[in-house]
Write a protein that holds these residues in place. Structure first.
Motif, PDB file in Angstrom:
ATOM      1  N   UNK A  84      49.066  37.001  37.162  1.00 26.33           N
ATOM      2  CA  UNK A  84      48.778  36.210  38.351  1.00 26.33           C
ATOM      3  C   UNK A  84      47.985  36.995  39.396  1.00 26.33           C
ATOM      4  N   UNK A  85      47.582  38.215  39.044  1.00 26.66           N
ATOM      5  CA  UNK A  85      46.794  39.044  39.970  1.00 26.66           C
ATOM      6  C   UNK A  85      47.403  38.974  41.368  1.00 26.66           C
ATOM      7  N   UNK A  86      48.685  39.276  41.454  1.00 28.29           N
ATOM      8  CA  UNK A  86      49.455  39.060  42.673  1.00 28.29           C
ATOM      9  C   UNK A  86      48.803  39.666  43.919  1.00 28.29           C
ATOM     10  N   UNK A  87      48.379  40.944  43.902  1.00 28.61           N
ATOM     11  CA  UNK A  87      47.758  41.498  45.120  1.00 28.61           C
ATOM     12  C   UNK A  87      46.525  40.713  45.560  1.00 28.61           C
ATOM     13  N   UNK A  88      45.698  40.297  44.585  1.00 30.46           N
ATOM     14  CA  UNK A  88      44.476  39.556  44.928  1.00 30.46           C
ATOM     15  C   UNK A  88      44.807  38.183  45.498  1.00 30.46           C
ATOM     16  N   UNK A  89      45.788  37.504  44.899  1.00 30.80           N
ATOM     17  CA  UNK A  89      46.168  36.171  45.383  1.00 30.80           C
ATOM     18  C   UNK A  89      46.778  36.266  46.771  1.00 30.80           C
ATOM     19  N   UNK A  90      47.620  37.276  47.000  1.00 30.65           N
ATOM     20  CA  UNK A  90      48.216  37.463  48.328  1.00 30.65           C
ATOM     21  C   UNK A  90      47.128  37.704  49.371  1.00 30.65           C
ATOM     22  N   UNK A  91      46.132  38.511  49.023  1.00 32.40           N
ATOM     23  CA  UNK A  91      45.019  38.745  49.959  1.00 32.40           C
ATOM     24  C   UNK A  91      44.293  37.442  50.267  1.00 32.40           C
TER      25      UNK A  91
END
Length: 709
Positions: A84-91
């Motif tokens: 889910x590419x968590x850091x990218x989605x959170x950004x």
């Protein structure tokens, strides 16, 4: 190392296949992306089995990673974070929140800073047994919702409702921001809906939004699965935007929203957490909705939260409030977050200009329009800009949409505003004179407008949209283009205009009331009731066979010029009101309150007014709330309880107003009220406003009646 079947269950969910297994290592391959990869699960990456698998898959072009998970949960968390590419989605979500803040600030004076202002609210909770609870929310509604979305167990649906402009989106974004600041393995999914010219089906919209947020890197089915498991809490802002019919005051034709609701409710599995925001409608407090939920047979919890009118003391500090009051400004007109924000950050000089020159609405609009002239070097006068956007809004109401494609919006401006654009061009020096299409581009980036879903644009907030709709109505713009416009103007747009005009001077309120009163608008009686007391300050119509729900009425004399025949009032609070009871005929008040009210004239009719589960009704003589409850007929008791069951003795919700309506032809109204009151006292039924359901005690009693007959 995980057992083979444990690892297989986790990895198959993410699209991996078990390519090879050895005694001390398993190899799971993923071949659906641009690059082929293999995860080797082992306790010791230096062991012979692990090395052998690594060499084998490296030779055929696979990227190899060693994994040593301590538990199934550890494996799921690591794969989730990776896929889910968590850091990218959170950004991306943080940028979304910051963009929302910037949008709010661009409608405020220079130097304003964004802070979320709490709103008063009411909250009720239901579970699958229909038990009504009063949850302990604490000091912060946002923190309460965030905590429930991230930490509670079991399926949870939160419905956040409010009138237009009362802070639904601000609250939704604040909940998103609170989640992003939490230390959690969960990743919120936020979607903001808007009505455009396409016939949007919510299921398709949801899938498109999933693809947008996760940049097409994650399979939609996997996202849906993680929503159901609770790892992806879902926030849907603007549920009502995709509803074609207006449900502000009525839940009839509920079937028209069933498909959309089913798409949401079908996600309520396992540990799913879903928050939806919506304009205040009759849907979510109706028997149709709650019976629909019961029929799904889900072990869910439901919170229904309603944001109330903003409190001025929450928005204006003491010194600022005193300054405004000393200027004799009618603060009661400004109970709107948009205007309260403007008052909060305006200078004293600007406030004094409001006092001496114009209304706060005129001043606020003038401020935005003149700032656009500076911000975009736009040589179009404020009154000309207003003409452009009043015409723009006319198109919106003609199509009954809230957004347009930017290209289409530009075409409207170029085609309809050619004269204003040409006049504006002549105000520039020849060397910097823009083309007409350049001016149209500037106008599509105006402070009145905001980017919406799918690169569409719409009005920046409901207050500006409603105000412009109201101006078009009182200035005859609609009538000029279509003499039968009252047949086409949706009740949704009319409600926005009525809400916005609560902040207008009395003269303009009266003009809008005249338009709605004189034309043949086919609107719900509740809408006419709303504009009667909010815009006209008195009731002046004949109301028949109507249900009036969820209002706060202050300082109104209910006297000559109106009549209430077989009208049911539910959840209405009256403050400082006077009643001429001769104007009421078989009217019922359910869960209503009367504060400092009085009687102008009594009625000779026995059943002029009836009360059920109301507050203090001592001002009304012969109030049935104050009479002893006589023995009702067994047939009536059985009829009422029987209404709470469907085929197969499945209990169901009922609205008290509907029960009374169904029985009115067979039984005296006063007898119906007494029997309902008795059933409530005996705890056979429970009430939440107009909504009611049969308790377990009531079910047992009814079953004993049936079996004994």
């Amino acid at each position: 190392m995980l057992l083979e079947n444990e690892a297989l269950n986790v990895y198959q969910k993410y699209g991996y296949t078990l390519e090879k297994k050895m005694t001390n290592a398993y190899a799971f391959a993923f071949t659906k992306g641009l690059y082929n990869g293999v995860d080797i699960l082992t306790d010791d990456k230096e062991c012979e089995d692990a090395k052998k698998l690594q060499n084998e898959f490296n030779q055929i072009g696979y990227a190899v990673e060693f994994r040593n998970y301590q538990s199934v949960e550890d494996a799921e968390n690591q794969l989730f974070k990776s896929f889910f590419s968590v850091p990218a989605v959170i950004s991306g979500l943080k940028r979304k929140y910051n963009s929302f803040v910037e949008k709010v600030l661009k409608t405020l004076p220079e130097g304003a800073h964004y802070s979320y202002i709490k709103s008063p609210y009411e909250v009720c909770a239901y579970n699958q047994d229909s038990l009504i609870e009063k949850p302990v929310v604490g000091d912060s509604l946002v923190k309460f919702i965030c905590n429930e979305m991230l930490r509670s167990s079991g399926p949870l649906l939160i419905i956040l409702e409010a009138a237009a402009g009362y802070g639904k989106s601000c609250t939704a974004y604040e909940i998103l921001n609170e989640m992003l600041n939490e230390k959690t393995t969960k990743l919120p999914f936020f979607t903001e809906l808007s009505r455009d010219r396409t016939a949007s089906i919510f299921k398709h919209v949801l899938h498109m939004e999933i693809e947008n947020q996760f940049a097409n890197k994650v399979d939609t089915k996997l996202v849906i699965n993680e929503i159901e498991n609770g790892r992806v809490p879902l926030i849907i802002d603007g549920f009502d935007e995709l509803i074609s019919k207006d449900f502000s005051f009525s839940s009839s034709q509920f079937e028209s929203v069933e498909n959309m609701l089913s798409t949401i409710v079908d996600l309520l599995k396992n540990n799913a957490k879903i928050l939806i925001t919506s304009r205040k409608t009759a849907i979510f407090n109706s028997e149709e909705f709650h019976n629909f939920m019961m029929d799904k047979e889900i072990q869910y919890k439901l919170y229904n939260i309603v944001l109330k009118e903003p409190q001025i003391d929450d928005w204006l500090e003491k010194d600022r409030k005193n300054l405004v009051m000393n200027l004799n400004f009618p603060l009661s007109q400004a109970a709107n977050p948009v205007l309260l924000s403007y008052l909060r950050y305006s200078s004293e000089v600007e406030l004094r200009e409001i006092q001496t020159e114009c209304s706060i609405v005129d001043k606020y609009f003038d401020f935005l329009l003149r700032r656009e002239q500076v911000r975009q070097n736009l040589k179009i006068e404020p009154d000309e800009q207003m003409e452009i956007f009043k015409n723009f809004v006319r198109y919106m109401t003609d199509f009954d949409v809230r957004t347009f494609e930017k290209k289409f919006a530009k075409e409207i401006i170029l085609e309809d505003e050619s004269g204003i654009l040409e006049l504006s061009r002549l105000r520039y020096n020849p060397e910097e004179r823009p083309r007409k299409d350049r001016l149209a581009d500037l106008l599509t980036n105006h402070a009145f407008l905001d980017k919406k879903r799918d690169l569409n644009i719409g009005m920046v907030n409901d207050f500006i949209l409603g105000t412009l709709v109201g101006y078009d109505l009182i200035e005859g713009v609609y009538e000029k283009y279509n003499p039968k416009y009252h047949q086409n103007l949706s009740q949704t747009m009319a409600v926005l205009a009525a809400e916005a005009f609560k902040a207008q001077p009395e003269e303009k309120q009266k003009k809008l009331w005249n338009v709605f009163s004189q034309e043949e608008f086919e609107y719900d009686p509740q809408f006419m009731f709303k504009i009667d007391f909010e815009l006209n300050r008195k009731f002046s119509k004949k109301y028949e066979n109507a249900t009036i729900s969820d209002f706060v009425v202050k300082g109104i004399n209910v006297d000559e010029g109106c009549e209430f025949n077989s009208v049911t009032f539910t959840n209405v609070d009256f403050y400082d009101c006077s009643f001429n009871l001769k104007l009421f005929h078989k009217a019922s008040f359910i869960n209503c309150n009367f504060y400092k009210c009085s009687i102008l004239n009594k009625s000779d009719e026995k059943d002029a007014v009836l009360f059920f589960s109301c507050g203090d009704t001592s001002i009304f003589e012969n109030s049935n709330d104050n009479e002893s409850v006589e023995e009702a007929t067994v047939s009536l008791e059985r009829r009422i309880l029987g209404m709470y069951f469907k085929t197969g003795n499945t209990p169901r919700h009922r609205q008290i107003s509907n029960i009374r309506k169904d029985l009115m032809g067979e039984f005296e109204p006063r007898l119906i009220s007494k029997e309902l009151h008795k059933l409530e006292v005996l705890e056979y039924i429970r009430l939440n406003g107009d909504l009611s359901f049969v308790t377990k005690k009531g079910i047992s009693y009814f079953n004993s009646m049936v079996s004994g007959s």
